[in-house]
Design a protein around this motif. Sequence first.
Motif, mmCIF file in Angstrom:
data_model
loop_
_atom_site.group_PDB
_atom_site.id
_atom_site.type_symbol
_atom_site.label_atom_id
_atom_site.label_comp_id
_atom_site.label_asym_id
_atom_site.label_seq_id
_atom_site.Cartn_x
_atom_site.Cartn_y
_atom_site.Cartn_z
ATOM 1 N N LEU A 54 25.040 3.397 -98.615
ATOM 2 C CA LEU A 54 24.132 4.328 -97.938
ATOM 3 C C LEU A 54 24.001 3.993 -96.454
ATOM 4 O O LEU A 54 24.001 4.888 -95.599
ATOM 5 C CB LEU A 54 22.758 4.302 -98.616
ATOM 6 C CG LEU A 54 22.694 4.941 -100.008
ATOM 7 C CD1 LEU A 54 21.369 4.617 -100.688
ATOM 8 C CD2 LEU A 54 22.889 6.451 -99.914
ATOM 9 N N PHE A 55 23.909 2.710 -96.139
ATOM 10 C CA PHE A 55 23.837 2.330 -94.728
ATOM 11 C C PHE A 55 25.173 2.581 -94.028
ATOM 12 O O PHE A 55 25.207 2.861 -92.825
ATOM 13 C CB PHE A 55 23.410 0.873 -94.574
ATOM 14 C CG PHE A 55 21.921 0.679 -94.643
ATOM 15 C CD1 PHE A 55 21.097 1.224 -93.674
ATOM 16 C CD2 PHE A 55 21.341 -0.039 -95.676
ATOM 17 C CE1 PHE A 55 19.726 1.064 -93.727
ATOM 18 C CE2 PHE A 55 19.969 -0.212 -95.744
ATOM 19 C CZ PHE A 55 19.157 0.339 -94.768
ATOM 20 N N GLY A 56 26.266 2.477 -94.782
ATOM 21 C CA GLY A 56 27.560 2.822 -94.211
ATOM 22 C C GLY A 56 27.619 4.285 -93.808
ATOM 23 O O GLY A 56 28.160 4.634 -92.753
ATOM 24 N N VAL A 57 27.038 5.153 -94.632
ATOM 25 C CA VAL A 57 26.979 6.576 -94.287
ATOM 26 C C VAL A 57 26.059 6.796 -93.087
ATOM 27 O O VAL A 57 26.329 7.647 -92.231
ATOM 28 C CB VAL A 57 26.505 7.408 -95.499
ATOM 29 C CG1 VAL A 57 26.413 8.886 -95.134
ATOM 30 C CG2 VAL A 57 27.453 7.222 -96.681
ATOM 31 N N CYS A 58 24.981 6.003 -93.014
ATOM 32 C CA CYS A 58 24.078 6.100 -91.854
ATOM 33 C C CYS A 58 24.832 5.857 -90.544
ATOM 34 O O CYS A 58 24.532 6.477 -89.514
ATOM 35 C CB CYS A 58 22.936 5.089 -91.979
ATOM 36 S SG CYS A 58 21.671 5.518 -93.185
ATOM 37 N N LEU A 59 25.802 4.951 -90.591
ATOM 38 C CA LEU A 59 26.593 4.659 -89.391
ATOM 39 C C LEU A 59 27.314 5.905 -88.877
ATOM 40 O O LEU A 59 27.555 6.039 -87.671
ATOM 41 C CB LEU A 59 27.619 3.567 -89.694
ATOM 42 C CG LEU A 59 27.087 2.141 -89.854
ATOM 43 C CD1 LEU A 59 28.186 1.220 -90.365
ATOM 44 C CD2 LEU A 59 26.538 1.618 -88.531
ATOM 45 N N LEU A 60 27.663 6.791 -89.797
ATOM 46 C CA LEU A 60 28.386 8.002 -89.418
ATOM 47 C C LEU A 60 27.460 9.086 -88.867
ATOM 48 O O LEU A 60 27.938 10.085 -88.331
ATOM 49 C CB LEU A 60 29.145 8.561 -90.633
ATOM 50 C CG LEU A 60 30.125 7.603 -91.320
ATOM 51 C CD1 LEU A 60 30.718 8.264 -92.558
ATOM 52 C CD2 LEU A 60 31.226 7.177 -90.359
ATOM 53 N N CYS A 61 26.160 8.865 -89.005
ATOM 54 C CA CYS A 61 25.184 9.896 -88.623
ATOM 55 C C CYS A 61 24.568 9.664 -87.244
ATOM 56 O O CYS A 61 23.752 10.472 -86.795
ATOM 57 C CB CYS A 61 24.062 9.965 -89.659
ATOM 58 S SG CYS A 61 24.618 10.415 -91.313
ATOM 59 N N ILE A 62 24.915 8.564 -86.604
ATOM 60 C CA ILE A 62 24.293 8.248 -85.317
ATOM 61 C C ILE A 62 25.358 8.062 -84.244
ATOM 62 O O ILE A 62 26.532 7.844 -84.542
ATOM 63 C CB ILE A 62 23.424 6.968 -85.403
ATOM 64 C CG1 ILE A 62 24.281 5.757 -85.787
ATOM 65 C CG2 ILE A 62 22.286 7.160 -86.393
ATOM 66 C CD1 ILE A 62 23.522 4.441 -85.747
ATOM 67 N N ASP A 63 24.913 8.150 -83.008
ATOM 68 C CA ASP A 63 25.786 7.901 -81.863
ATOM 69 C C ASP A 63 25.799 6.401 -81.576
ATOM 70 O O ASP A 63 24.754 5.815 -81.277
ATOM 71 C CB ASP A 63 25.276 8.673 -80.643
ATOM 72 C CG ASP A 63 26.249 8.604 -79.470
ATOM 73 O OD1 ASP A 63 26.602 7.488 -79.055
ATOM 74 O OD2 ASP A 63 26.647 9.676 -78.984
ATOM 75 N N ARG A 64 26.968 5.808 -81.665
ATOM 76 C CA ARG A 64 27.080 4.359 -81.525
ATOM 77 C C ARG A 64 26.567 3.865 -80.179
ATOM 78 O O ARG A 64 25.965 2.789 -80.089
ATOM 79 C CB ARG A 64 28.541 3.948 -81.717
ATOM 80 C CG ARG A 64 28.799 2.465 -81.555
ATOM 81 C CD ARG A 64 30.237 2.132 -81.876
ATOM 82 N NE ARG A 64 30.515 0.723 -81.700
ATOM 83 C CZ ARG A 64 31.681 0.150 -81.993
ATOM 84 N NH1 ARG A 64 32.667 0.881 -82.495
ATOM 85 N NH2 ARG A 64 31.864 -1.142 -81.811
ATOM 86 N N GLU A 65 26.778 4.622 -79.138
ATOM 87 C CA GLU A 65 26.380 4.186 -77.796
ATOM 88 C C GLU A 65 24.898 4.461 -77.530
ATOM 89 O O GLU A 65 24.196 3.621 -76.970
ATOM 90 C CB GLU A 65 27.246 4.892 -76.747
ATOM 91 C CG GLU A 65 28.733 4.589 -76.868
ATOM 92 C CD GLU A 65 29.038 3.096 -76.796
ATOM 93 O OE1 GLU A 65 28.353 2.383 -76.027
ATOM 94 O OE2 GLU A 65 29.943 2.633 -77.510
ATOM 95 N N LYS A 66 24.418 5.623 -77.941
ATOM 96 C CA LYS A 66 23.022 5.977 -77.674
ATOM 97 C C LYS A 66 22.051 5.201 -78.565
ATOM 98 O O LYS A 66 20.942 4.860 -78.144
ATOM 99 C CB LYS A 66 22.812 7.481 -77.876
ATOM 100 C CG LYS A 66 23.495 8.342 -76.821
ATOM 101 C CD LYS A 66 23.207 9.816 -77.078
ATOM 102 C CE LYS A 66 23.884 10.687 -76.030
ATOM 103 N NZ LYS A 66 23.648 12.137 -76.277
#
Length: 208
Positions: A68-80
Amino acid sequence: MNLRRLLFSLLILYTLTLLFIEWKFSQDVVRHFFSDIQGVVLHYNVQTPFYGINTSLSVFCLWSVALLFGVCLLCIDREKDRRAYIFYLSQVFIFAYLGMDDRLMVHEHLGNLLKVNDTYILLTVGFIEIGCLIGFGNVCQMPAKARRALYTAALLFAVMTVVDAKFPSHLLFRLSAEDLSKLWSDVYLVLFAWEILKYHLNELKSVK
């Protein structure tokens, strides 16, 4: 009845069943369901159905948290959202490891290899998790349901720790209390991760 209520009802039934088994029969009988999975499992399955089922459920929950946290990584902007990215990435690694540890008894083997009490290895992971929550988790800004799930998981984990450390090993319900509180803690960790993922999914919907 929604899915969450159904799952909780089944979990309550499962909990009561194992408590009944320990009360009606013995700790030795119920231990088969709580046992770590090691060696050739098929041998045990012939004699004891659901051998190590509690461990299997715990592993499933812990790896679900990592996913689930792995999917969370796909939902956010890595830089922002740098802090959130670091936090979610840390959770993927921590809970993937904990699931592997639960299944393969990693900390026991490491303890034997390093000649240290294996409890200290898990404590180290626990302190790393606390550090990640404090340093990158931004807990106060999490959705209320996620915070409640996290606090409940922490409380249940504390119950497990106290039972493990302080209760006599052959006390009635001692084994069930320890392992079931651990499983319930894992379930609430899944809810914790799920509520955070839901928050991000709703954010993405609102943007569209």
